[in-house]
Design a protein around this motif. Structure first.
Motif, PDB file in Angstrom:
ATOM      1  N   TYR A   4      -3.715   7.357   7.499  1.00  0.00           N
ATOM      2  CA  TYR A   4      -3.806   8.007   6.192  1.00  0.00           C
ATOM      3  C   TYR A   4      -3.899   6.941   5.094  1.00  0.00           C
ATOM      4  O   TYR A   4      -3.171   5.939   5.117  1.00  0.00           O
ATOM      5  N   CYS A   5      -4.795   7.146   4.132  1.00  0.00           N
ATOM      6  CA  CYS A   5      -5.060   6.177   3.065  1.00  0.00           C
ATOM      7  C   CYS A   5      -3.791   5.720   2.353  1.00  0.00           C
ATOM      8  O   CYS A   5      -3.593   4.522   2.119  1.00  0.00           O
ATOM      9  N   ILE A   6      -2.947   6.650   1.998  1.00  0.00           N
ATOM     10  CA  ILE A   6      -1.735   6.325   1.249  1.00  0.00           C
ATOM     11  C   ILE A   6      -0.805   5.455   2.088  1.00  0.00           C
ATOM     12  O   ILE A   6      -0.156   4.534   1.563  1.00  0.00           O
ATOM     13  N   ASP A   7      -0.730   5.701   3.375  1.00  0.00           N
ATOM     14  CA  ASP A   7       0.098   4.863   4.249  1.00  0.00           C
ATOM     15  C   ASP A   7      -0.431   3.429   4.290  1.00  0.00           C
ATOM     16  O   ASP A   7       0.345   2.468   4.265  1.00  0.00           O
ATOM     17  N   ILE A   8      -1.735   3.290   4.327  1.00  0.00           N
ATOM     18  CA  ILE A   8      -2.344   1.958   4.314  1.00  0.00           C
ATOM     19  C   ILE A   8      -2.054   1.272   2.981  1.00  0.00           C
ATOM     20  O   ILE A   8      -1.652   0.101   2.945  1.00  0.00           O
ATOM     21  N   LEU A   9      -2.223   1.996   1.883  1.00  0.00           N
ATOM     22  CA  LEU A   9      -1.947   1.427   0.565  1.00  0.00           C
ATOM     23  C   LEU A   9      -0.487   1.011   0.423  1.00  0.00           C
ATOM     24  O   LEU A   9      -0.180  -0.020  -0.199  1.00  0.00           O
ATOM     25  N   THR A  10       0.420   1.775   0.994  1.00  0.00           N
ATOM     26  CA  THR A  10       1.842   1.419   0.968  1.00  0.00           C
ATOM     27  C   THR A  10       2.065   0.089   1.676  1.00  0.00           C
ATOM     28  O   THR A  10       2.806  -0.780   1.178  1.00  0.00           O
ATOM     29  N   GLN A  11       1.404  -0.114   2.807  1.00  0.00           N
ATOM     30  CA  GLN A  11       1.547  -1.369   3.540  1.00  0.00           C
ATOM     31  C   GLN A  11       0.871  -2.524   2.815  1.00  0.00           C
ATOM     32  O   GLN A  11       1.356  -3.656   2.853  1.00  0.00           O
ATOM     33  N   VAL A  12      -0.252  -2.259   2.144  1.00  0.00           N
ATOM     34  CA  VAL A  12      -0.901  -3.298   1.329  1.00  0.00           C
ATOM     35  C   VAL A  12       0.042  -3.740   0.220  1.00  0.00           C
ATOM     36  O   VAL A  12       0.189  -4.939  -0.053  1.00  0.00           O
ATOM     37  N   SER A  13       0.710  -2.783  -0.396  1.00  0.00           N
ATOM     38  CA  SER A  13       1.667  -3.098  -1.458  1.00  0.00           C
ATOM     39  C   SER A  13       2.802  -3.967  -0.924  1.00  0.00           C
ATOM     40  O   SER A  13       3.207  -4.948  -1.567  1.00  0.00           O
ATOM     41  N   ALA A  14       3.324  -3.631   0.245  1.00  0.00           N
ATOM     42  CA  ALA A  14       4.407  -4.414   0.842  1.00  0.00           C
ATOM     43  C   ALA A  14       3.945  -5.841   1.139  1.00  0.00           C
ATOM     44  O   ALA A  14       4.669  -6.812   0.889  1.00  0.00           O
ATOM     45  N   MET A  15       2.726  -5.977   1.633  1.00  0.00           N
ATOM     46  CA  MET A  15       2.188  -7.298   1.943  1.00  0.00           C
ATOM     47  C   MET A  15       1.961  -8.103   0.663  1.00  0.00           C
ATOM     48  O   MET A  15       2.251  -9.306   0.622  1.00  0.00           O
ATOM     49  N   THR A  16       1.479  -7.450  -0.361  1.00  0.00           N
ATOM     50  CA  THR A  16       1.259  -8.104  -1.650  1.00  0.00           C
ATOM     51  C   THR A  16       2.585  -8.614  -2.215  1.00  0.00           C
ATOM     52  O   THR A  16       2.667  -9.748  -2.702  1.00  0.00           O
ATOM     53  N   LYS A  17       3.629  -7.791  -2.135  1.00  0.00           N
ATOM     54  CA  LYS A  17       4.952  -8.218  -2.615  1.00  0.00           C
ATOM     55  C   LYS A  17       5.454  -9.410  -1.816  1.00  0.00           C
ATOM     56  O   LYS A  17       6.055 -10.335  -2.384  1.00  0.00           O
ATOM     57  N   ALA A  18       5.227  -9.407  -0.518  1.00  0.00           N
ATOM     58  CA  ALA A  18       5.665 -10.528   0.322  1.00  0.00           C
ATOM     59  C   ALA A  18       4.933 -11.806  -0.066  1.00  0.00           C
ATOM     60  O   ALA A  18       5.534 -12.885  -0.149  1.00  0.00           O
ATOM     61  N   LEU A  19       3.631 -11.719  -0.322  1.00  0.00           N
ATOM     62  CA  LEU A  19       2.857 -12.889  -0.756  1.00  0.00           C
ATOM     63  C   LEU A  19       3.335 -13.375  -2.121  1.00  0.00           C
ATOM     64  O   LEU A  19       3.436 -14.584  -2.352  1.00  0.00           O
ATOM     65  N   HIS A  20       3.641 -12.454  -3.012  1.00  0.00           N
ATOM     66  CA  HIS A  20       4.154 -12.840  -4.333  1.00  0.00           C
ATOM     67  C   HIS A  20       5.485 -13.561  -4.199  1.00  0.00           C
ATOM     68  O   HIS A  20       5.741 -14.540  -4.915  1.00  0.00           O
ATOM     69  N   ALA A  21       6.337 -13.105  -3.292  1.00  0.00           N
ATOM     70  CA  ALA A  21       7.631 -13.760  -3.093  1.00  0.00           C
ATOM     71  C   ALA A  21       7.432 -15.198  -2.603  1.00  0.00           C
ATOM     72  O   ALA A  21       8.115 -16.116  -3.066  1.00  0.00           O
ATOM     73  N   VAL A  22       6.486 -15.393  -1.692  1.00  0.00           N
ATOM     74  CA  VAL A  22       6.183 -16.748  -1.222  1.00  0.00           C
ATOM     75  C   VAL A  22       5.662 -17.586  -2.384  1.00  0.00           C
ATOM     76  O   VAL A  22       6.089 -18.731  -2.585  1.00  0.00           O
TER      77      VAL A  22
END
Length: 113
Positions: A55-73
């Motif tokens: 589902y698109c929204i589930d993918i977007l949720t995971q993209v957001s989590a990955m983006t936050k992880a990259l920002h933390a790094v």
């Protein structure tokens, strides 16, 4: 030796082109590698989700989590640069400090885009 003196003593460690240099993140290198491997796993998970028609929204949720992880790094690396390379350059004088501050500002501008 004081912490500030340690930073000044390693002033050449942050210079570009010096094969023997140590960057500010060296002390946390294993932590950064662990985080980046986790992010790599997230990227593979995203690929799998798309491949499996998630589902698109589930993918977007995971993209957001990955983006936050990259920002933390990114923020961690920026902090290491400021507290190691910029602080060491400040001990060298205004010109060296300005170069390192300009590098940091350019990195911040790239992150803010």
């Amino acid at each position: 030796m004081s912490e500030q003196a340690d930073h000044i003593a390693v002033e050449s460690d942050c210079q570009h082109g010096d094969d023997s240099h140590r960057h500010g993140y060296i002390g946390a290198k294993d932590d950064y590698l662990k985080r980046l491997r986790r992010i790599e796993g997230q990227a593979r998970g995203l690929q799998r989700m798309v491949d499996e028609d998630a589902y698109c929204i589930d993918i977007l949720t995971q993209v957001s989590a990955m983006t936050k992880a990259l920002h933390a790094v990114s923020l961690g690396l920026l902090n290491d640069h400021m507290t190691h390379c910029v602080l060491a350059a400040a001990g060298e004088g205004d010109d060296a400090a300005r170069v390192k501050i300009d590098e940091a500002m350019a990195a911040i501008a790239r992150l803010a885009r």
